[in-house]
Design a protein around this motif. Structure first.
Motif, mmCIF file in Angstrom:
data_model
loop_
_atom_site.group_PDB
_atom_site.id
_atom_site.type_symbol
_atom_site.label_atom_id
_atom_site.label_comp_id
_atom_site.label_asym_id
_atom_site.label_seq_id
_atom_site.Cartn_x
_atom_site.Cartn_y
_atom_site.Cartn_z
ATOM 1 N N SER A 82 -8.253 -3.041 -8.336
ATOM 2 C CA SER A 82 -7.903 -2.145 -7.234
ATOM 3 C C SER A 82 -7.156 -0.919 -7.736
ATOM 4 O O SER A 82 -7.413 0.201 -7.295
ATOM 5 N N ILE A 211 -4.874 5.480 -0.661
ATOM 6 C CA ILE A 211 -4.664 4.442 0.351
ATOM 7 C C ILE A 211 -5.992 3.993 0.952
ATOM 8 O O ILE A 211 -6.237 2.793 1.145
ATOM 9 N N THR A 212 -6.876 4.947 1.267
ATOM 10 C CA THR A 212 -8.175 4.608 1.851
ATOM 11 C C THR A 212 -9.006 3.767 0.887
ATOM 12 O O THR A 212 -9.634 2.776 1.285
ATOM 13 N N TRP A 214 -7.887 1.934 -1.621
ATOM 14 C CA TRP A 214 -7.233 0.629 -1.812
ATOM 15 C C TRP A 214 -7.600 -0.332 -0.678
ATOM 16 O O TRP A 214 -7.845 -1.522 -0.917
ATOM 17 N N ASN A 215 -7.659 0.161 0.542
ATOM 18 C CA ASN A 215 -7.927 -0.692 1.693
ATOM 19 C C ASN A 215 -9.411 -0.908 1.960
ATOM 20 O O ASN A 215 -9.763 -1.710 2.836
ATOM 21 N N ASN A 216 -10.269 -0.191 1.245
ATOM 22 C CA ASN A 216 -11.705 -0.285 1.514
ATOM 23 C C ASN A 216 -12.214 -1.698 1.217
ATOM 24 O O ASN A 216 -12.044 -2.215 0.111
ATOM 25 N N PHE A 217 -12.851 -2.287 2.189
ATOM 26 C CA PHE A 217 -13.384 -3.643 2.023
ATOM 27 C C PHE A 217 -14.908 -3.664 2.006
ATOM 28 O O PHE A 217 -15.516 -4.368 1.191
ATOM 29 N N PRO A 233 -8.844 -6.430 -1.654
ATOM 30 C CA PRO A 233 -9.266 -6.841 -0.307
ATOM 31 C C PRO A 233 -10.421 -7.833 -0.312
ATOM 32 O O PRO A 233 -10.438 -8.780 0.475
ATOM 33 N N VAL A 254 -1.526 -11.537 1.570
ATOM 34 C CA VAL A 254 -1.492 -10.292 2.335
ATOM 35 C C VAL A 254 -0.255 -9.466 1.966
ATOM 36 O O VAL A 254 -0.331 -8.248 1.780
ATOM 37 N N ALA A 257 -0.734 -7.941 -1.464
ATOM 38 C CA ALA A 257 -1.690 -6.819 -1.421
ATOM 39 C C ALA A 257 -1.089 -5.579 -0.800
ATOM 40 O O ALA A 257 -1.460 -4.450 -1.170
ATOM 41 N N GLY A 258 -0.172 -5.741 0.138
ATOM 42 C CA GLY A 258 0.390 -4.587 0.825
ATOM 43 C C GLY A 258 1.561 -3.929 0.111
ATOM 44 O O GLY A 258 1.878 -2.769 0.396
ATOM 45 N N LEU A 261 0.883 -0.430 -1.644
ATOM 46 C CA LEU A 261 0.732 0.665 -0.689
ATOM 47 C C LEU A 261 2.066 1.049 -0.079
ATOM 48 O O LEU A 261 2.342 2.239 0.134
#
Length: 284
Positions: A82, A211-212, A214-217, A233, A254, A257-258, A261
């Motif tokens: 990531s 950020i986008t 990193w969060n892309n699944f 993710p 969770v 992972a957060g 960010l």
């Protein structure tokens, strides 16, 4: 007496300010309550997570869920993937979007307006529409289950080109004209004049992109099947599937992972605010 009343009235917030403050507090609570529940659940023994009735505070605080997550799966590999993916995408987006935006804002090549209209139209195209052709392209190029198969399709962000183009339009042209008279090339003007003046908006674009990404699944989930190639993710989804109803361990993953960010936002929130202000996005 009148002056004291006037001074007191100036100090007291108006009704509109109070309403806005209460609305902001309500929004903060909407975000904080799920986060608090996630954190507290991750600190519970697994047996407490399914107690009826549910209770907020753990009776016995424990880090067993974090120890289990960090020792029994590939979370460190996913974390590295990531970080590498988000950093590479951010670098390429800033580089390519800024050069494209500079070309649209400062050069008068033939077809410029048509191409820029296509860029703006690309903002309206949902990612899901192009997933199938993108996957077929990655299969053809042999990039499935590779880092570049995850990175390259995320590099094209028309919204960032649009934002940077708006900012470049506001840079005084007199600076470039003076540099051109001194014999500077377009490339030198871009590197030594435009980019230094654009640091706030470039920082905002970089942070939003990081950020986008990193969060892309969706896209990493489609293009990776090997656990060694997954991002965080996607890896978390496999953790949830393997753990079943082990809620404490799921919540621990969770939180882990957060944290990156949250750290990025805390460190660079000033740049985010300045970048939004410089692009004029706050009033849109």
């Amino acid at each position: 007496m009148a002056e004291q009343v006037l001074t007191r009235s100036r100090r007291l917030p108006g009704i509109g300010t109070l309403i806005l403050l209460l609305f902001t507090i309500a929004l903060a609570a909407v975000w904080l309550l799920p986060f608090a529940w996630t954190l507290l659940t991750s600190l519970k023994p697994e047996s407490e997570t399914t107690d009826v009735p549910l209770h907020w505070l753990p009776r016995d605080v424990t880090l067993d869920a974090y120890r289990s997550v960090l020792s029994t799966n590939d979370i460190w590999v996913w974390l590295f993937n990531s970080v590498f993916t988000a950093s590479a995408v951010t670098f390429l987006v800033v580089l390519l979007s800024s050069t494209a935006a500079y070309g649209f804002a400062r050069t008068g090549f033939r077809g410029r307006r048509v191409l820029f209209a296509l860029v703006v139209a690309g903002i309206l195209v949902p990612t899901e529409v192009v997933v199938v052709p993108l996957f077929q392209e990655m299969v053809f190029l042999g990039l499935v289950d590779t880092p570049w198969g995850v990175i390259l399709p995320q590099v094209v962000l028309p919204a960032m080109v649009y934002i940077l183009k708006i900012f470049f339009d506001g840079v005084p042209r007199e600076l470039e004209e003076a540099a051109l008279m001194d014999g500077a090339s377009r490339w030198r003007i871009y590197w030594q004049i435009i980019l230094p003046l654009s640091r706030p908006v470039l920082a905002a674009v970089a942070i939003f992109t990081f950020i986008t990404t990193w969060n892309n699944f969706l896209w990493p989930f489609i293009v990776t099947a090997d656990p060694g190639s997954m991002t965080l993710p996607v890896g978390l989804a496999t953790v949830q599937g393997s753990y079943g109803v082990r809620y404490a361990e799921i919540m621990a993953t969770v939180i882990i992972a957060g944290l990156p960010l949250l750290l990025v936002f805390v460190l660079f929130q000033r740049h985010i605010v300045r970048g939004v202000a410089h692009t004029g996005m706050a009033g849109r």
